[in-house]
Design an enzyme around this catalytic site. Structure first.
Site, PDB file in Angstrom:
ATOM      1  N   TYR A   1       0.860  -1.182   0.000  1.00  0.00           N
ATOM      2  CA  TYR A   1       0.000   0.000   0.000  1.00  0.00           C
ATOM      3  C   TYR A   1       0.892   1.226   0.000  1.00  0.00           C
ATOM      4  O   TYR A   1       1.833   1.314   0.779  1.00  0.00           O
ATOM      5  CB  TYR A   1      -0.897   0.003   1.247  1.00  0.00           C
ATOM      6  CG  TYR A   1      -1.792   1.212   1.364  1.00  0.00           C
ATOM      7  CD1 TYR A   1      -2.818   1.439   0.443  1.00  0.00           C
ATOM      8  CD2 TYR A   1      -1.618   2.134   2.387  1.00  0.00           C
ATOM      9  CE1 TYR A   1      -3.651   2.549   0.558  1.00  0.00           C
ATOM     10  CE2 TYR A   1      -2.451   3.245   2.518  1.00  0.00           C
ATOM     11  CZ  TYR A   1      -3.459   3.450   1.596  1.00  0.00           C
ATOM     12  OH  TYR A   1      -4.281   4.547   1.715  1.00  0.00           O
TER      13      TYR A   1
ATOM     14  N   ASP B   1       9.353   2.977  -0.411  1.00  0.00           N
ATOM     15  CA  ASP B   1       8.308   3.580   0.403  1.00  0.00           C
ATOM     16  C   ASP B   1       8.512   3.105   1.833  1.00  0.00           C
ATOM     17  O   ASP B   1       8.151   1.989   2.196  1.00  0.00           O
ATOM     18  CB  ASP B   1       6.923   3.173  -0.124  1.00  0.00           C
ATOM     19  CG  ASP B   1       5.803   3.757   0.738  1.00  0.00           C
ATOM     20  OD1 ASP B   1       6.112   4.384   1.775  1.00  0.00           O
ATOM     21  OD2 ASP B   1       4.631   3.566   0.371  1.00  0.00           O
TER      22      ASP B   1
ATOM     23  N   LYS C   1       4.374   8.920   8.755  1.00  0.00           N
ATOM     24  CA  LYS C   1       4.123   8.367  10.091  1.00  0.00           C
ATOM     25  C   LYS C   1       5.100   8.920  11.143  1.00  0.00           C
ATOM     26  O   LYS C   1       4.894  10.034  11.593  1.00  0.00           O
ATOM     27  CB  LYS C   1       4.089   6.845  10.013  1.00  0.00           C
ATOM     28  CG  LYS C   1       2.921   6.408   9.084  1.00  0.00           C
ATOM     29  CD  LYS C   1       2.552   4.957   9.112  1.00  0.00           C
ATOM     30  CE  LYS C   1       1.208   4.768   8.407  1.00  0.00           C
ATOM     31  NZ  LYS C   1       1.259   4.103   7.121  1.00  0.00           N
TER      32      LYS C   1
HETATM   33  C1  LIG Z   1       0.496   4.540   5.752  1.00  0.00           C
HETATM   34  C2  LIG Z   1       1.220   4.341   4.496  1.00  0.00           C
HETATM   35  C3  LIG Z   1       1.092   5.210   3.394  1.00  0.00           C
HETATM   36  C4  LIG Z   1       0.072   6.306   3.356  1.00  0.00           C
HETATM   37  O1  LIG Z   1       0.301   7.283   4.300  1.00  0.00           O
HETATM   38  P1  LIG Z   1      -0.915   8.273   4.718  1.00  0.00           P
HETATM   39  O2  LIG Z   1      -0.271   9.228   5.648  1.00  0.00           O
HETATM   40  O3  LIG Z   1      -1.962   7.403   5.326  1.00  0.00           O
HETATM   41  O4  LIG Z   1      -1.387   8.917   3.467  1.00  0.00           O
HETATM   42  C5  LIG Z   1       1.916   5.010   2.311  1.00  0.00           C
HETATM   43  N1  LIG Z   1       2.805   4.005   2.283  1.00  0.00           N
HETATM   44  C6  LIG Z   1       2.957   3.148   3.303  1.00  0.00           C
HETATM   45  C7  LIG Z   1       3.971   2.079   3.220  1.00  0.00           C
HETATM   46  C8  LIG Z   1       2.156   3.279   4.430  1.00  0.00           C
HETATM   47  O5  LIG Z   1       2.266   2.378   5.422  1.00  0.00           O
END
Ligand SMILES: *Cc1c(COP(=O)(O)O)cnc(C)c1O
Length: 423
Positions: free
Chosen positions: A144, A239, A264
């Protein structure tokens, strides 16, 4: 456990918001029960409006690595808020946070602060496409990367397919440029590059995948991504929105990507994220270059302050990561000992998952094949005993520095009872 007030609050919320929530997983629709509505949180605990206390292993889905309402972070935020909450003008705080980020991620030679992980991956892709002048991207099924259109594509399970939108509203035109491959499938990666490597702008990957439950990269997977992208002139994007500051992926796997996305933890619980990488690439972002990306609240002084305080504590605390990793292993040992059904307990740093499966999980299909029914029963039994877990087996759990041995004992005791309900 009484959840009457939460139930009433949920009914009211549903009148105003889809599912009563502002992010779908919070609705608990996966586990057929109502979510507790939260009133406050402190340290390793989270409290609902019905007066129940829980030991929290969600940590706001990752950011709360220090635990909730850390005293230093709160004190700095109180001071910051008195000076105004947003200026839309440069501050020294932004450079300070960038310097701290670079200590963890030297590969982020130049970076841009944004407000969410979604924005960071979306922007990194635009940079990759603008820099390479190519349109296709490769992602992995079960990873994701936020909800921007190009990334809300999941070709379903199995072989490589040219994108099918995984949400109404994502156009077929957008989806056709996204190629989704099974995680850890080196052959699929090599095959797609042999077929159309010259059209691929970037490969985006969670180097440690946390959004299909926790799935670790198999040996050579990340190295293969580095090799083929280099060979074909595509960019490699890590990511690390979730894994960032919890594990040192670059050191562990000895691979340097072209771009990195963070989120995060970087905001210490406030909305903040960042993307960055090689100067040669990032200098193409506006106003240095032509690739446009902007944000009214980007680099917001409150978010910068929470991020700076959080990262500074990670740096100043001796062996922070090693200790948290060891604590996580200890908790998992305890849970494994009391498990009366087959489980898998993958761990990376202070991230972990519990799959109800007798086989190691290496990709999305294997994660989806784990026993969802057992998970659901176990989850509800844990919640009733005051243990707050993510309401889906596809989510990762997190330990914070505020979790104590007493928390572990309670959690393992609760786990033992919860396993009994599965017989
Ligand atoms: C949480 C997450 C996102 C999205 O971040 P948001 O702040 O919710 O938009 C993207 N990539 C990874 C790997 C994530 O865990």
């Amino acid at each position: 456990m009484n959840l009457e007030k939460s139930a009433a609050a949920f009914e009211l919320a549903k009148k105003f918001m889809p599912g009563g929530v502002n992010s779908p997983v919070r609705s608990y629709s996966n586990v057929d029960c109502n979510p507790p509505f939260i009133s406050h949180a402190k340290g390793s605990k989270i409290f609902d409006i019905d007066g129940n206390a829980y030991i929290d292993f969600v940590g706001s889905w990752g950011p709360m690595i220090l635990g909730h309402a850390n005293e230093k972070v709160v004190a700095a935020l109180k001071k910051a808020v008195e000076r105004g909450t947003s200026y839309g003008a440069p501050t020294e705080l932004e450079t300070k946070l960038a310097q701290l980020v670079q200590k963890f991620y030297p590969a982020m030679e130049v970076m841009r602060m944004v407000n969410s992980g979604t924005e960071s991956t979306m922007s990194a892709l635009r940079v990759a496409r603008g820099f390479t002048r190519r349109e296709k991207i490769v992602k992995f099924i079960g990873c994701y990367h936020g909800h921007s259109d190009s990334l809300l594509v999941n070709a379903g399970s199995g072989a490589a397919t040219f994108g099918e939108p995984s949400s109404p509203g994502v156009t077929v035109g957008t989806a056709k440029d996204t190629i989704a491959l099974p995680y850890n499938d080196i052959d699929a990666v090599e095959k797609i590059f042999a077929e159309c490597g010259e059209q691929i702008a970037a490969v985006i990957v969670e180097p440690v995948a946390g959004n299909m439950g926790l799935v670790l990269p198999e040996e050579k997977f990340l190295q293969t991504l580095r090799n083929v992208t280099k060979k074909f002139g595509a960019l490699l994007i890590f990511d690390e929105v979730m894994s960032g500051f919890r594990i040192n992926v670059q050191k562990k796997f000895q691979i340097t990507p072209d771009l990195i996305c963070l989120g995060k933890i970087i905001g210490g619980g406030l909305p903040c994220a960042a993307y960055g990488g090689k100067a040669e690439i990032m200098r193409n972002v506006s106003p240095d270059g032509k690739i446009y990306q902007a944000g009214t609240l980007s680099g917001n002084p409150l978010a910068m302050t929470a991020g700076i305080e959080t990262l500074q504590i990670l740096i100043d605390t001796p062996n922070f990561t090693e200790n948290l990793t060891a604590k996580t292993a200890k908790l998992l040992d305890g849970i494994k000992k009391v498990a009366s059904v087959p489980i898998q307990t993958p761990q990376a740093g202070s991230m972990f998952s519990i799959f109800f499966s007798d086989k190691k999980v290496t990709n999305y299909d294997e994660s989806a094949a784990a026993n969802q029914l057992q998970f659901k029963k176990w989850f509800i039994a844990m919640l009733r005993q005051g243990i707050y877990l993510a309401p889906s087996q596809f989510e990762t759990l997190f330990l914070s520095a505020a979790h104590t041995d007493e928390d572990f004992e309670k959690t393992v005791d609760a786990a033992k009872n919860a396993f009994k309900e599965l017989d």
